[in-house]
Write an enzyme that holds these catalytic residues in place. Structure first.
Site, PDB file in Angstrom:
ATOM      1  N   TRP A 214      -7.166  10.961  -0.965  1.00 36.39           N
ATOM      2  CA  TRP A 214      -7.970   9.741  -0.953  1.00 36.39           C
ATOM      3  C   TRP A 214      -8.274   9.302  -2.389  1.00 36.39           C
ATOM      4  O   TRP A 214      -8.305   8.126  -2.701  1.00 36.39           O
ATOM      5  CB  TRP A 214      -9.253  10.005  -0.161  1.00 36.39           C
TER       6      TRP A 214
ATOM      7  N   ASP B 265     -11.474   9.668  10.687  1.00 34.96           N
ATOM      8  CA  ASP B 265     -12.610  10.027   9.832  1.00 34.96           C
ATOM      9  C   ASP B 265     -13.692  10.778  10.606  1.00 34.96           C
ATOM     10  O   ASP B 265     -14.876  10.430  10.560  1.00 34.96           O
ATOM     11  CB  ASP B 265     -13.214   8.782   9.182  1.00 34.96           C
TER      12      ASP B 265
ATOM     13  N   ASP C 104      -6.923  11.130   8.733  1.00 37.94           N
ATOM     14  CA  ASP C 104      -7.913  11.539   7.729  1.00 37.94           C
ATOM     15  C   ASP C 104      -9.168  12.116   8.383  1.00 37.94           C
ATOM     16  O   ASP C 104     -10.289  11.834   7.962  1.00 37.94           O
ATOM     17  CB  ASP C 104      -8.321  10.353   6.847  1.00 37.94           C
TER      18      ASP C 104
ATOM     19  N   ARG D 147      -3.241  13.708   2.530  1.00 41.35           N
ATOM     20  CA  ARG D 147      -2.927  12.692   1.541  1.00 41.35           C
ATOM     21  C   ARG D 147      -4.194  12.529   0.674  1.00 41.35           C
ATOM     22  O   ARG D 147      -5.315  12.662   1.179  1.00 41.35           O
ATOM     23  CB  ARG D 147      -2.536  11.366   2.195  1.00 41.35           C
TER      24      ARG D 147
END
Length: 553
Positions: A463, A382, A405, A461
């Protein structure tokens, strides 16, 4: 294999070492305390104008300030200081020369005579600089704050002001009349306001001067910045070759005391609230600034420009406990928060130094029309949080790195010619695009790279159900898995989320092996950068750079 890798690294170092670069131009400064760099001990607010000069220069140029408190042209030579400077001067360098304050002193170690020994010393500085291929520039002394009863500033330097001017005329040297510049400044400010430029310190306010101070000669931070700004404009006029290097910023942040502030947050707080249709520019000089930085909504049109290697970092992470013993959470873990609209950053590294400890955001961007140029975003999970649901963001020639991510959030964001580097297996992006939004993330001409041990990375992907990501003409490394995309267990991904590529290349580009719910675009209709970011106000950072969109607030 290991030997091959060592050989390749060696070749890379050799090639880098012999790569031609623009030569560094050095400005050497010689003079007295009014020009000198100052100690920061005890919160000392005294500065010489030369201490502040680097904040007005850009490009491949540096300032090497050798000015010293209490020195005259004579003592500077006798103590070997001039020998040290001239031994370093190379062709194309500059030597800024300002003496006079201490040449007036009557002690034998410093005293010189204007029209005689003072002029001789100035001639020596000039001639020896030229012999090394350098360019000398002469300055006379800044004015002392010496007002008479009628409020008129009265000169105290006499003929010592004439010597630099006369030697400059005799030897055809650029001359800056810094005495007149500072005289006009102080006279214009008047008897009381001119104290703001100087070391007038109230008792008990500064540890370095506990009993206070009333000094009419030496500049404080504000005064030195003001005088340096006036001086650099006069320098650019006297020496046109230096004009391209001159730049003025509203504020300068510097760890070495050469700016208005020591921390970036102090500079942000000083920005006027809702300053419309004009940027507030903040130069951040080289260094690592460990602070939890917030650009709030009322600080609009802010620009942060890095000089040298600038790192904004902090070490919070999602599971770290706050004051109340609660977990910080992903949103609370960010090192930098950007809420104000029309934010611009250039040559800045945004980092989270927590390490691989789960979610740890380096930069949290919520404000609309945010632009980043030649910036780096460093973290693990993140790293970059594009938070604002109505935020449009543009990243040009930037570098992002992480594992899982590491680019995620709701915003519409364009990444143009960026390097996206995976330092571990995982997912490059995790968009949470809202339903009905036309665009999510769009990557143009980016390089997706990875560390040598990284083998299994997905492009994205979702979220949230409607996440959107498009890669256009991107070079994908072998770490990108053939299937390309992951649906995060959302079986409706093909209908709701939108994953697409256009002319992907590189060993990670494998359109035939991609998951069935992804798309290969046949053309770029509707996918120009201008269209993606235009919104209802026509924002176009690609064409207009950091030009402001004039809006009524």
């Amino acid at each position: 294999m290991k030997n091959k890798l060592i050989l390749l690294l060696t070749l890379f170092v050799l090639v880098t070492a012999f790569r031609t670069a623009d030569p560094v131009i050095t400005i050497f400064m010689i003079g007295d305390s009014t020009m000198a760099n100052k100690s920061l001990k005890g919160g000392n607010p005294e500065r010489g104008w030369g201490h502040m000069l680097p904040g007005f220069l850009q490009g491949n140029i540096r300032v090497d300030n050798h000015a010293q408190n209490g020195r005259s042209s004579k003592s500077f030579i006798d103590e070997g200081r001039w020998e040290k400077v001239i031994s370093q001067v190379k062709k194309g360098d500059y030597v800024f020369i300002q003496f006079g304050h201490n040449d007036e002193k009557t002690d034998s170690a410093r005293y010189t005579i204007p029209g005689s020994t003072f002029d001789d010393n100035l001639r020596r500085f000039v001639k020896e600089t030229r012999a090394k291929g350098g360019i000398p520039v002469l300055f006379n002394s800044i004015v002392r704050r010496n007002f008479n009863e009628e409020g008129v500033l009265v000169d105290t330097h006499g003929a010592y002001l004439d010597s630099p001017r006369n030697v400059a005329a005799e030897l055809d040297v650029p001359f800056v009349d810094l005495n007149k510049i500072t005289h006009d400044l102080m006279q214009g400010m008047g008897v009381e306001d001119s104290k703001k430029l100087l070391m007038w310190v109230e008792p008990g306010t500064v540890p370095s001067a506990p009993d206070g101070k009333e000094d009419n000669t030496h500049l404080n931070i504000y005064g030195a910045r003001t005088v340096a700004g006036l001086a650099i404009d006069a320098i650019a006029e006297a020496v046109p070759e230096l004009a391209p290097y001159v730049v003025h910023y509203d504020f300068v942040v510097a760890k070495d005391g050469s700016g208005d502030f020591f921390t970036v947050q102090e500079a942000i707080c000083a920005v006027p609230d809702f300053r419309k249709n004009i940027r507030t520019t903040i130069l951040i000089r080289e260094g690592e600034y460990k602070e939890k930085l917030i650009v709030p909504e009322n600080k609009i049109n802010v620009a942060l420009i890095g000089q040298g290697e600038v790192i904004l970092t902090y070490d919070a992470y999602a599971s770290k406990k706050n004051y109340f013993g609660e977990e910080t959470g992903t949103s609370g873990s960010a090192s930098t928060y950007i809420y104000g609209p029309d934010f611009y950053a250039e040559n800045i590294t945004f980092a989270n130094s927590s390490g691989p400890v789960g979610q740890a955001v380096a930069c949290f961007v919520s404000g609309d029309r945010a632009m980043f140029k030649n910036c780096r975003f460093l973290g693990f999970q993140d790293t970059l949080y594009t938070y604002g649901k109505n935020s449009r963001q543009y990243y040009e020639d930037c570098y992002m790195e992480g594992t899982v991510d590491f680019i995620f959030g709701w915003s519409t964001a364009v990444f143009n010619r960026c390097t996206i580097h995976s330092v571990g297996n995982g997912y490059v992006t995790a968009p949470s695009t809202d339903a009905g939004k036309k665009y999510g993330y769009v990557f143009y001409d980016c390089d997706l790279t990875a560390g040598p041990e990284v083998k299994e990375v997905y492009l994205s992907r979702p979220w949230r159900d409607y996440g959107q990501v498009v890669f256009i003409r991107c070079n994908l490394g072998s770490h990108i898995l053939p299937v390309g995309w992951d649906n995060w267990g959302k079986k409706t991904c093909g209908k709701e989320c939108f994953f697409a590529e256009y002319e992907s290349r590189g060993s990670g580009a494998d359109p035939k092996a991609r998951v069935k719910y992804s798309h290969q675009l046949k053309d770029l209709k509707g996918y120009s950068i201008e269209e993606v970011l235009a919104g209802s106000d026509g924002w176009d950072p690609l064409t207009n750079g950091n030009h402001l969109v004039e809006v009524v607030r």
